[in-house]
Design a protein around this motif. Structure first.
Motif, mmCIF file in Angstrom:
data_model
loop_
_atom_site.group_PDB
_atom_site.id
_atom_site.type_symbol
_atom_site.label_atom_id
_atom_site.label_comp_id
_atom_site.label_asym_id
_atom_site.label_seq_id
_atom_site.Cartn_x
_atom_site.Cartn_y
_atom_site.Cartn_z
ATOM 1 N N ALA A 1 0.832 -1.208 0.000
ATOM 2 C CA ALA A 1 0.000 0.000 0.000
ATOM 3 C C ALA A 1 0.867 1.258 0.000
ATOM 4 N N TYR A 2 0.418 2.271 -0.712
ATOM 5 C CA TYR A 2 1.017 3.607 -0.646
ATOM 6 C C TYR A 2 0.176 4.444 0.305
ATOM 7 N N ARG A 3 0.837 5.235 1.140
ATOM 8 C CA ARG A 3 0.137 6.074 2.109
ATOM 9 C C ARG A 3 0.618 7.520 1.997
ATOM 10 N N ALA A 4 -0.298 8.459 2.214
ATOM 11 C CA ALA A 4 0.054 9.882 2.152
ATOM 12 C C ALA A 4 0.947 10.251 3.338
ATOM 13 N N ARG B 1 -7.321 17.387 8.840
ATOM 14 C CA ARG B 1 -8.547 16.633 8.584
ATOM 15 C C ARG B 1 -8.546 16.251 7.109
ATOM 16 N N GLU B 2 -9.049 15.088 6.789
ATOM 17 C CA GLU B 2 -8.966 14.609 5.409
ATOM 18 C C GLU B 2 -10.107 15.139 4.547
ATOM 19 N N LYS B 3 -9.825 15.237 3.266
ATOM 20 C CA LYS B 3 -10.792 15.458 2.171
ATOM 21 C C LYS B 3 -11.410 16.841 2.099
ATOM 22 N N GLN B 4 -11.970 17.357 3.192
ATOM 23 C CA GLN B 4 -12.781 18.578 3.103
ATOM 24 C C GLN B 4 -11.931 19.833 3.288
ATOM 25 N N GLU B 5 -12.229 20.856 2.476
ATOM 26 C CA GLU B 5 -11.470 22.109 2.515
ATOM 27 C C GLU B 5 -11.926 22.992 3.671
ATOM 28 N N VAL B 6 -10.972 23.714 4.265
ATOM 29 C CA VAL B 6 -11.274 24.667 5.343
ATOM 30 C C VAL B 6 -11.917 25.909 4.732
ATOM 31 N N THR B 7 -13.065 26.329 5.277
ATOM 32 C CA THR B 7 -13.765 27.513 4.745
ATOM 33 C C THR B 7 -13.875 28.647 5.760
ATOM 34 N N ALA B 8 -13.622 28.379 7.042
ATOM 35 C CA ALA B 8 -13.659 29.442 8.069
ATOM 36 C C ALA B 8 -12.876 28.972 9.282
ATOM 37 N N THR C 1 -7.244 3.829 -4.257
ATOM 38 C CA THR C 1 -7.447 5.261 -4.518
ATOM 39 C C THR C 1 -6.830 6.037 -3.367
ATOM 40 N N LEU C 2 -5.877 6.893 -3.675
ATOM 41 C CA LEU C 2 -5.186 7.663 -2.634
ATOM 42 C C LEU C 2 -5.934 8.961 -2.358
ATOM 43 N N PRO C 3 -5.835 9.505 -1.133
ATOM 44 C CA PRO C 3 -6.464 10.803 -0.845
ATOM 45 C C PRO C 3 -5.849 11.874 -1.738
ATOM 46 N N GLY C 4 -6.668 12.437 -2.623
ATOM 47 C CA GLY C 4 -6.139 13.312 -3.668
ATOM 48 C C GLY C 4 -6.263 14.787 -3.362
ATOM 49 N N HIS C 5 -6.379 15.568 -4.424
ATOM 50 C CA HIS C 5 -6.400 17.026 -4.316
ATOM 51 C C HIS C 5 -7.827 17.557 -4.213
ATOM 52 N N ILE C 6 -7.949 18.759 -3.657
ATOM 53 C CA ILE C 6 -9.230 19.476 -3.665
ATOM 54 C C ILE C 6 -9.236 20.300 -4.942
ATOM 55 N N SER D 1 -4.537 21.970 -8.425
ATOM 56 C CA SER D 1 -5.018 23.350 -8.426
ATOM 57 C C SER D 1 -5.204 23.900 -7.013
ATOM 58 N N ASP D 2 -5.136 23.051 -5.987
ATOM 59 C CA ASP D 2 -5.250 23.546 -4.599
ATOM 60 C C ASP D 2 -3.911 24.041 -4.052
ATOM 61 N N ARG D 3 -2.931 24.220 -4.944
ATOM 62 C CA ARG D 3 -1.605 24.772 -4.607
ATOM 63 C C ARG D 3 -0.754 23.828 -3.763
ATOM 64 N N THR D 4 -1.173 22.574 -3.606
ATOM 65 C CA THR D 4 -0.403 21.661 -2.759
ATOM 66 C C THR D 4 0.419 20.707 -3.611
ATOM 67 N N LEU D 5 1.583 20.334 -3.085
ATOM 68 C CA LEU D 5 2.339 19.183 -3.585
ATOM 69 C C LEU D 5 2.155 18.091 -2.547
ATOM 70 N N ARG D 6 1.649 16.943 -2.972
ATOM 71 C CA ARG D 6 1.341 15.869 -2.017
ATOM 72 C C ARG D 6 2.304 14.707 -2.222
ATOM 73 N N MET D 7 2.861 14.240 -1.100
ATOM 74 C CA MET D 7 3.843 13.161 -1.134
ATOM 75 C C MET D 7 3.233 11.876 -0.594
ATOM 76 N N TYR D 8 3.483 10.758 -1.285
ATOM 77 C CA TYR D 8 3.016 9.432 -0.862
ATOM 78 C C TYR D 8 4.229 8.505 -0.797
#
Length: 932
Positions: free
Chosen positions: A9-12, A63-70, A670-675, A695-702
């Motif tokens: 398995a690959y993990r973030a 927190r996984e998946k959901q974007e921070v809005t406030a 399926t790996l946890p991807g980008h927003i 497009s969420d400006r992140t570089l994600r390493m697995y």
């Protein structure tokens, strides 16, 4: 039974490159008792606490998946509340060692959370959402208290109003152009201001003033005053026939519009922020200008009024007017109370701000910008106006200073390309403005090179140089060590979409929009530097050109140096012999252009990803399509084989990153991807690491782990997860028989599971009591929870339910189960007085919801009386204990204060003696000098 193929398995690991995302606001945070140094900033789905002085991360709240809005830091700076795009609010404790674990998670809204605000003591939190509703949360109880529904559009701001009246009041504004005042006891809107013509985007409360920022250049200012009317008389008037919505009847406040503050910036007001001391108001619009206003206290306002009147009289005397001075306003005006400070001009569009007033009247303004950077500005908040030295006011005379700027840690535009070095230790990332080198382990930026728009990048064998393909068609050779451009080659006339290295490591192939494909060879030439030492630098020698009929989107060379595959705009892949450019195969099948492809290490199969959302796997020997896989929900943007295997990774515009098996054609994980969108991915040459950009400006390493995964298990987990996300009882929140009741919580999968656990517990307890005479065995669930009787079992089950899910879980219980639970409550209260608070809450809520059927059943009356008696007794006892402890602690506090006061007097006496001793010694020295 055949052998099942197992995979690792690959993990973030983490995400980097992002400093601040633009959807949520930024806030000053206090850590280690240092104020104005730390900033809480949203970063996609995480919140990062930045140390502005050192320029690095201090904490990361995940927190996984959901974007921070406030987000909002509490007034005591111990907690931070974070709202997400799915309507969930999580509260983190910044002072604990396990700061990364949320204290509580509250499902409050159906859509994204738009605003969070604490009250003055930090005990309550109001959250507004895009679902037009406000929810007031009790932070101590970790549960919602009130849900306020009345706005017709998304809520943009909300405040607690505790300064003028005794009642609990919340004031909110919305895109529906209205400002509403809510009484929390009755959950009723008692006043609505409708004199704004455009959407209201922000509210600021300063002393008795309320400023509303709308879609115009002016900000309306309202004065709030407490009503002195007698409550009894107002109630009589309401009964006599006056309208209930008449402000003379029920409003404890009178609101009057007292003027407008004109902004210099254009466009709508985006943010209105007041510092904690309520002395400085800052606002900004959709441009790059922050405007600051100083709020004068009573004495300063009187001085400004006197100054204004003096100027007006002087002007009248100079004009020779002998008229009365009656028309000069002698009352305090808005201009006397509010003074405009210097504005701050930023280099980019502003996303959010926060303000802090420090010592020596220094204002610190924290700004998050649209280009993934954060700045800290300082200016003076003095009443004395600064006069320019010369007639031409130079910018050097301004008090605004840029103290800190976080820009180096991330690209200031979207990352389009990533690549691994050949030793797998470094990562290169290319964006619209620069190219950066990253240390893989520390995830820190090592070098930054300013460039034009980069579309593709490759490390040259030896890792000393990087090839960069530009949007202009140029091919750049960059030196890694010096972080400098060695050579700029005009390789193509338009976009250079793809660079592929030749497997013999002696050259590369480039493909472009000008329908040409060029082969280049590496060569070392003498450098043109002024230094006497002769050094060699890399250069490219053009060897051959292949002219095609369509735009070249991607190009790849087979590892055996035999074939050259080219993906074209006409949705075909053409394969040529590398040495002669002779046509070999054409791969037809995709409906839209092929955007990415790769050939396996043994040159047996080629995988192609297209904008039609499919990945096709072909045999290179005959060009036959082995399998077509519907891979992503949007265009497949990048694809690469893991070295020495037939497994490959793909990413698409749906943001997902997936791993596939090229032999069995199955999805591995399926790996946890980008927003948002995922643009590019790169697998390290050793196959252990994977990095992606989006497009969420992140570089994600697995990273590949030693954990084995079996496909059947992964598929079952995904199926369960999809089922769990759908509510079994539906989305409807209405309570039967009580159509007007709206709970401050939202129905979730957790509340459904909690209701099931209560029902299961009641059934097991019933079965256990029926078999009680036969010495029954404990149920496995009771053994798991380490309980030995039904009473402890039921209490433990209730304790395990999250506070925020408790009301929704009790609401889902059928009435028969409610009656059974009520019958068991007296025994629970008697035997478990330590959990009286929990049991009291359960009892009160069940009675509140099922009042009519319970009162209709005569058999329930003795039970009601018994419960009332037991709860009264236990609650009184608990209150006595708390009162006793409170007074005992206050007594101890008084003793400590008295003891410290004595100590302080003693310290003061000693300090005074030291000063007198020094003074005497100094006077002696002076006397000796005079005598000499």
């Amino acid at each position: 039974m055949g052998l099942t193929k197992q995979y690792l398995a690959y993990r973030a690991i983490d995400s980097f490159n992002i400093i601040v995302s633009g959807r949520a606001n930024v806030n000053f945070a206090v850590l280690e008792k240092s104020e104005g140094r730390f900033a809480a900033a949203p970063a996609a789905e995480n919140v990062i606490i930045w140390d502005l002085r050192m320029g690095d991360r201090k904490l990361t709240l995940r927190r996984e998946k959901q974007e921070v809005t406030a987000l909002r830091v509490s007034p005591d700076h111990l907690h931070i509340a974070v709202g997400y795009a799915d309507g969930v609010v999580q509260i983190f404790d910044l002072s604990s060692r396990t700061y990364y674990d949320a204290i509580c998670s509250l499902a409050l809204h159906k859509n994204a959370v738009s605003v969070l605000r604490y009250d003055a003591h930090g005990m309550r939190l109001v959250s507004g959402g895009l679902d037009t509703e406000l929810v007031v949360v009790d932070v101590v109880e970790q549960a919602g208290r009130q849900r306020l529904s009345g706005h017709n559009a998304a809520v943009t701001d909300a405040h607690f109003l505790q300064r003028l009246v005794e009642q609990d009041i919340v004031v909110s504004c919305s895109k529906d152009t209205q400002i509403k005042f809510w009484n929390l006891e009755t959950q009723f809107c008692f006043k609505t201001i409708v004199d704004n013509r455009t959407e209201i985007w922000g509210l600021a409360l300063i002393n008795d003033l309320m400023v509303a920022g709308a879609g115009e250049s002016g900000m309306n200012v309202y004065r709030l005053r407490k009503r002195e009317d007698n409550a009894a008389q107002s109630l009589e008037k309401a009964v006599e026939g006056l309208a209930i919505d008449d402000e003379d009847t029920i409003s404890p406040l009178s609101v009057s519009n007292c003027g407008t503050i004109q902004r210099a910036g254009k466009g709508r007001t985006v943010n209105l922020v007041v510092d904690p001391n309520e002395r400085v108001l800052s606002c900004h619009g959709t441009n790059d200008l922050i405007e600051n206003f100083y709020i004068c206290n009573a004495e300063e306002a009187k001085q400004r009024l006197a100054k204004r009147l003096k100027k007006a009289r002087k002007k009248m005397q100079e004009g020779g007017e002998q008229e009365d001075e009656e028309h000069i306003s002698k009352e305090l005006s808005l201009s006397d109370e509010i003074k405009r400070l210097e504005s701050i001009k930023t280099k980019q569009k502003i996303k959010s701000i926060d303000v802090l007033l420090g010592q020596n009247q220094e204002v610190r303004v924290l700004v998050s910008l649209s280009n993934n950077s954060m700045s800290l500005y300082s200016l003076e908040a003095s009443l004395k106006s600064r006069k320019p030295k010369a007639k031409s006011s130079e910018p050097t005379d301004t008090s605004v200073k840029l103290l800190r700027s976080l820009t180096r840690l991330g690209h200031q535009s979207e990352v389009r390309s990533v690549c691994f070095s050949n030793d797998s230790l470094a990562i290169g990332s290319g964006a619209g403005d620069s190219f950066k080198f990253w240390d893989r382990d520390a995830m820190q930026c090592l070098r930054t090179m300013p460039t034009d728009y980069i579309l593709c990048s490759r490390f040259v064998p030896g890792d000393r140089y990087v090839l960069l393909g530009m949007k202009s068609g140029k091919l750049l050779i960059a030196d890694v060590g010096a972080a400098d451009i060695v050579e700029e080659i005009p390789a193509h006339d338009s976009e250079l979409w793809s660079i592929a290295l030749l497997p013999d490591q002696k050259g590369c192939v480039t493909g472009s929009s000008d329908t040409t494909l060029k082969i280049w060879t590496f060569e070392l030439i003498d450098s043109e530097g002024e230094s006497h030492t002769q050094t060699k630098v890399l250069s490219l020698l053009h060897k051959n050109t292949l002219k095609l009929e369509e735009t070249v989107l991607c190009v790849v060379v087979s590892p055996d140096m035999k074939y050259l595959a080219v993906g074209l705009l006409d949705a075909t892949v053409k394969i040529f012999f590398l040495d002669t450019f002779k046509f070999y195969l054409s791969l037809y099948g995709h409906k839209l252009p092929v955007l990415c492809m790769d050939i396996s290490y043994d040159s047996q199969i080629i995988a192609t990803g297209s904008a039609d959302r499919n990945i096709k796997i072909w045999g290179l020997n005959f060009g036959d399509c082995h399998r077509s896989i519907f891979a992503h929900d949007d265009s497949v943007m990048s694809l690469q084989f893991i070295p020495k295997t037939h497994m490959f990774f793909s990413c698409g515009k749906d943001g997902k990153v997936k791993q596939w098996d090229g032999d069995s054609f199955e999805k591995i994980q399926t790996l946890p991807g980008h927003i948002g969108e995922a643009h590019c991915l790169s697998v390290s040459p050793n196959g252990r690491y994977l990095v992606t950009c989006g497009s969420d400006r992140t570089l994600r390493m697995y990273e590949r782990t030693e954990e084995t995964i079996v496909l059947k298990d992964v598929q079952e987990e995904e199926r369960e997860q999809m089922e769990n996300e759908k509510l079994a009882t539906g989305e409807d929140n209405s309570v039967p028989l009580l159509p007007g009741l709206k709970l401050p919580s939202r129905k979730t999968v957790g509340s459904e599971q909690a209701a099931e656990s209560i029902m299961e517990c009641l059934e097991i307890s019933k079965q256990y009591e029926l078999e009680h005479d036969e010495k029954p065995e404990l149920h496995p669930l009771m053994i798991a929870l380490q309980v030995k009787n039904p009473i402890d079992f039921l209490v433990t089950t209730l304790m395990r339910i999250r506070t925020s899910d408790m009301e929704e879980a009790l609401l889902l219980l059928p009435f028969s189960m409610v009656c059974e639970l009520l019958e068991r409550l007296p025994a629970l209260i008697k035997q478990r007085p330590d959990e009286v608070e929990l049991l009291c809450r359960v009892t009160v809520f069940l009675f509140k919801v099922h009042m009519k059927p319970i009162t209709a059943a005569k058999s329930m009356k003795p039970l009601l009386l018994k419960l009332l008696e037991l709860l009264k007794r236990d609650v009184q006892q608990l209150r006595d204990i708390m009162g006793y402890n409170l007074h005992a602690l206050s007594l101890l506090q008084r003793e400590v204060e008295q003891r410290e006061d004595v100590q302080l007097f003693r310290d003061a006496t000693l300090a005074r003696r030291k000063q007198e001793k020094k003074r005497r010694a100094a006077s002696k020295r002076r006397l000796q000098i005079q005598m000499v």
